[in-house]
Design a protein around this motif. Sequence first.
Motif, short mmCIF file in Angstrom:
data_model
loop_
_atom_site.label_atom_id
_atom_site.label_comp_id
_atom_site.label_asym_id
_atom_site.label_seq_id
_atom_site.Cartn_x
_atom_site.Cartn_y
_atom_site.Cartn_z
N SER A 1 -10.86 1.69 -8.81
CA SER A 1 -10.13 0.33 -9.01
C SER A 1 -10.91 -0.45 -9.91
O SER A 1 -12.09 -0.41 -9.80
CB SER A 1 -9.97 0.07 -7.51
N CYS B 1 4.82 8.83 -4.74
CA CYS B 1 5.10 7.62 -4.13
C CYS B 1 6.26 7.07 -4.54
O CYS B 1 6.91 5.88 -4.27
CB CYS B 1 4.00 6.80 -4.37
N TYR C 1 -4.63 6.77 -2.86
CA TYR C 1 -4.17 5.36 -2.23
C TYR C 1 -3.95 4.23 -3.44
O TYR C 1 -4.79 4.14 -4.27
CB TYR C 1 -5.48 4.83 -1.53
N GLN C 2 -2.85 3.74 -3.62
CA GLN C 2 -2.59 2.76 -4.63
C GLN C 2 -2.11 1.43 -3.96
O GLN C 2 -1.44 1.67 -2.76
CB GLN C 2 -1.04 3.49 -5.26
N LYS D 1 -3.77 3.53 -14.58
CA LYS D 1 -4.99 4.22 -14.61
C LYS D 1 -6.10 3.18 -14.94
O LYS D 1 -6.16 2.52 -15.76
CB LYS D 1 -4.86 5.60 -15.02
N ALA E 1 0.58 10.54 -8.27
CA ALA E 1 0.76 9.30 -7.66
C ALA E 1 2.13 8.89 -8.05
O ALA E 1 2.72 8.39 -6.72
CB ALA E 1 -0.23 8.43 -8.30
N THR F 1 -2.42 10.05 -12.53
CA THR F 1 -1.07 9.34 -12.07
C THR F 1 0.10 9.86 -12.04
O THR F 1 1.09 9.14 -11.25
CB THR F 1 -1.21 8.26 -13.49
N GLU G 1 0.91 -1.35 -0.15
CA GLU G 1 0.02 0.03 0.09
C GLU G 1 0.85 1.37 -0.11
O GLU G 1 1.89 1.20 0.51
CB GLU G 1 -0.76 0.11 1.36
N VAL H 1 2.27 2.91 -12.87
CA VAL H 1 1.22 3.40 -12.28
C VAL H 1 0.14 3.22 -13.30
O VAL H 1 0.29 3.90 -14.33
CB VAL H 1 1.36 4.95 -11.67
N PHE I 1 1.36 -0.47 -9.81
CA PHE I 1 0.60 0.14 -8.83
C PHE I 1 -0.71 0.57 -9.44
O PHE I 1 -0.60 1.21 -10.63
CB PHE I 1 1.44 1.24 -8.20
N ILE I 2 -1.87 0.46 -8.75
CA ILE I 2 -3.14 0.58 -9.22
C ILE I 2 -4.02 1.22 -8.42
O ILE I 2 -3.77 0.93 -7.09
CB ILE I 2 -3.51 -0.67 -9.83
N ASN I 3 -4.81 1.90 -8.68
CA ASN I 3 -5.89 2.58 -7.55
C ASN I 3 -6.47 1.47 -6.64
O ASN I 3 -6.94 0.44 -7.08
CB ASN I 3 -6.91 3.52 -8.16
#
Length: 164
Positions: free
Chosen positions: A109, A44, A140-141, A53, A40, A37, A26, A51, A132-134
Amino acid sequence: MSSKVKHQSLTPATQWLRQHDIPFEEKSYEYVEHGGTALAASSCGIDHHHVIKTLIMEDEHARPLVILMHGDCEVSTKNLARQIGAKHVAPCKPEQAQRNSGYMVGGTSPFGTRKKMPVYVQKTILELDHIFINGGRRGYQVGIDPKVLVDVLGGIPVDCANEE
């Protein structure tokens, strides 16, 4: 999964991942409207290409679908439509996307959506070792193995990326 692991967030997406015994990491960040993205990724410390979408679109019959795309690419709706046998594909209006997915735009997501929708995955995502995905809320990923998108979620590989 160790009981010592702290979970920052319980969302329909993380519940779905846990129900399917999918390990995930997380990452949270300060959500900014229209940050997308790129925000994000930079917040992160993740490569923007990793990342992913989650976009809710619809065909000419207003049938909703999910398309997963690299953060640094755009979806060619013309190529997507051709590959899925539709005449036309376009993004849903934000309120319709929210009704279809159950998530607020910016926190969508592909996991644990309100409606069951076909999921299409840009095929080059599947070549990455980690994405990494929502995770089901803004800012929050979740980090997962992209194979999950096909093997567990049932995503269908397509090739419809336009580099930004």
